[in-house]
Design a protein around this motif. Sequence first.
Motif, mmCIF file in Angstrom:
data_model
loop_
_atom_site.group_PDB
_atom_site.id
_atom_site.type_symbol
_atom_site.label_atom_id
_atom_site.label_comp_id
_atom_site.label_asym_id
_atom_site.label_seq_id
_atom_site.Cartn_x
_atom_site.Cartn_y
_atom_site.Cartn_z
ATOM 1 N N TRP A 55 43.725 27.878 -14.117
ATOM 2 C CA TRP A 55 44.475 28.786 -14.716
ATOM 3 C C TRP A 55 45.771 29.183 -14.501
ATOM 4 N N SER A 87 49.445 28.580 -16.152
ATOM 5 C CA SER A 87 50.364 29.797 -16.583
ATOM 6 C C SER A 87 51.789 29.603 -15.949
ATOM 7 N N ALA A 103 46.859 32.626 -19.692
ATOM 8 C CA ALA A 103 46.358 31.598 -18.580
ATOM 9 C C ALA A 103 46.400 32.755 -17.411
ATOM 10 N N ALA A 152 43.402 35.078 -17.481
ATOM 11 C CA ALA A 152 42.317 34.426 -17.261
ATOM 12 C C ALA A 152 42.353 34.073 -15.734
ATOM 13 N N ALA A 153 43.336 33.649 -15.095
ATOM 14 C CA ALA A 153 43.191 33.496 -13.684
ATOM 15 C C ALA A 153 42.953 34.627 -12.810
#
Length: 70
Positions: free
Chosen positions: A25, A29, A42, A45-46
Amino acid sequence: MRSASDDVAAVRRLAHAYHAVALAWRTLSGELAAPLWARNAAAVAAEEFDRRARLEMGRADSAQHKGEAT
Protein backbone atom coordinates in the motif's frame (compact mmCIF):
# COMPACT_ATOMS: atom_id res chain seq x y z
CA MET A 1 -10.07 -15.12 11.00
CA ARG A 2 -8.02 -15.06 14.21
CA SER A 3 -5.42 -17.59 15.15
CA ALA A 4 -5.08 -18.99 18.64
CA SER A 5 -2.88 -16.78 20.81
CA ASP A 6 -0.81 -19.80 21.86
CA ASP A 7 0.28 -20.43 18.26
CA VAL A 8 3.11 -17.88 18.31
CA ALA A 9 4.51 -18.89 14.92
CA ALA A 10 1.13 -18.38 13.22
CA VAL A 11 0.67 -14.99 14.86
CA ARG A 12 4.15 -13.93 13.75
CA ARG A 13 3.39 -15.06 10.18
CA LEU A 14 0.21 -12.99 10.30
CA ALA A 15 2.17 -9.96 11.53
CA HIS A 16 4.70 -10.35 8.73
CA ALA A 17 1.89 -10.68 6.18
CA TYR A 18 0.27 -7.48 7.48
CA HIS A 19 3.64 -5.75 7.18
CA ALA A 20 4.03 -6.95 3.57
CA VAL A 21 0.57 -5.64 2.67
CA ALA A 22 1.41 -2.31 4.33
CA LEU A 23 4.54 -2.09 2.21
CA ALA A 24 2.51 -2.73 -0.94
CA TRP A 25 0.00 0.00 0.00
CA ARG A 26 2.85 2.38 0.82
CA THR A 27 4.41 1.72 -2.59
CA LEU A 28 1.09 2.49 -4.27
CA SER A 29 0.71 5.68 -2.22
CA GLY A 30 3.94 6.96 -3.75
CA GLU A 31 2.74 6.47 -7.32
CA LEU A 32 2.55 10.02 -8.66
CA ALA A 33 0.45 9.00 -11.67
CA ALA A 34 -2.42 8.04 -9.34
CA PRO A 35 -4.97 10.67 -8.31
CA LEU A 36 -4.32 12.38 -4.99
CA TRP A 37 -7.38 10.79 -3.36
CA ALA A 38 -6.14 7.30 -4.33
CA ARG A 39 -2.65 7.99 -3.00
CA ASN A 40 -4.15 9.26 0.25
CA ALA A 41 -6.36 6.17 0.56
CA ALA A 42 -3.34 3.94 -0.04
CA ALA A 43 -1.35 5.80 2.64
CA VAL A 44 -4.19 5.36 5.14
CA ALA A 45 -4.42 1.65 4.30
CA ALA A 46 -0.65 1.30 4.79
CA GLU A 47 -0.89 2.88 8.25
CA GLU A 48 -3.73 0.54 9.22
CA PHE A 49 -1.85 -2.56 8.08
CA ASP A 50 1.27 -1.35 9.92
CA ARG A 51 -0.87 -0.90 13.04
CA ARG A 52 -2.22 -4.43 12.70
CA ALA A 53 1.30 -5.79 12.19
CA ARG A 54 2.46 -4.12 15.41
CA LEU A 55 -0.62 -5.37 17.26
CA GLU A 56 -0.10 -8.97 16.14
CA MET A 57 3.65 -8.86 16.85
CA GLY A 58 2.87 -7.59 20.35
CA ARG A 59 0.35 -10.40 20.74
CA ALA A 60 2.98 -12.95 19.68
CA ASP A 61 5.55 -11.48 22.06
CA SER A 62 3.01 -11.54 24.88
CA ALA A 63 2.07 -15.17 24.20
CA GLN A 64 5.73 -16.17 23.99
CA HIS A 65 6.58 -14.45 27.29
CA LYS A 66 3.54 -16.02 28.94
CA GLY A 67 4.76 -19.43 27.77
CA GLU A 68 8.24 -18.76 29.15
CA ALA A 69 6.87 -17.80 32.56
CA THR A 70 5.14 -21.14 33.12
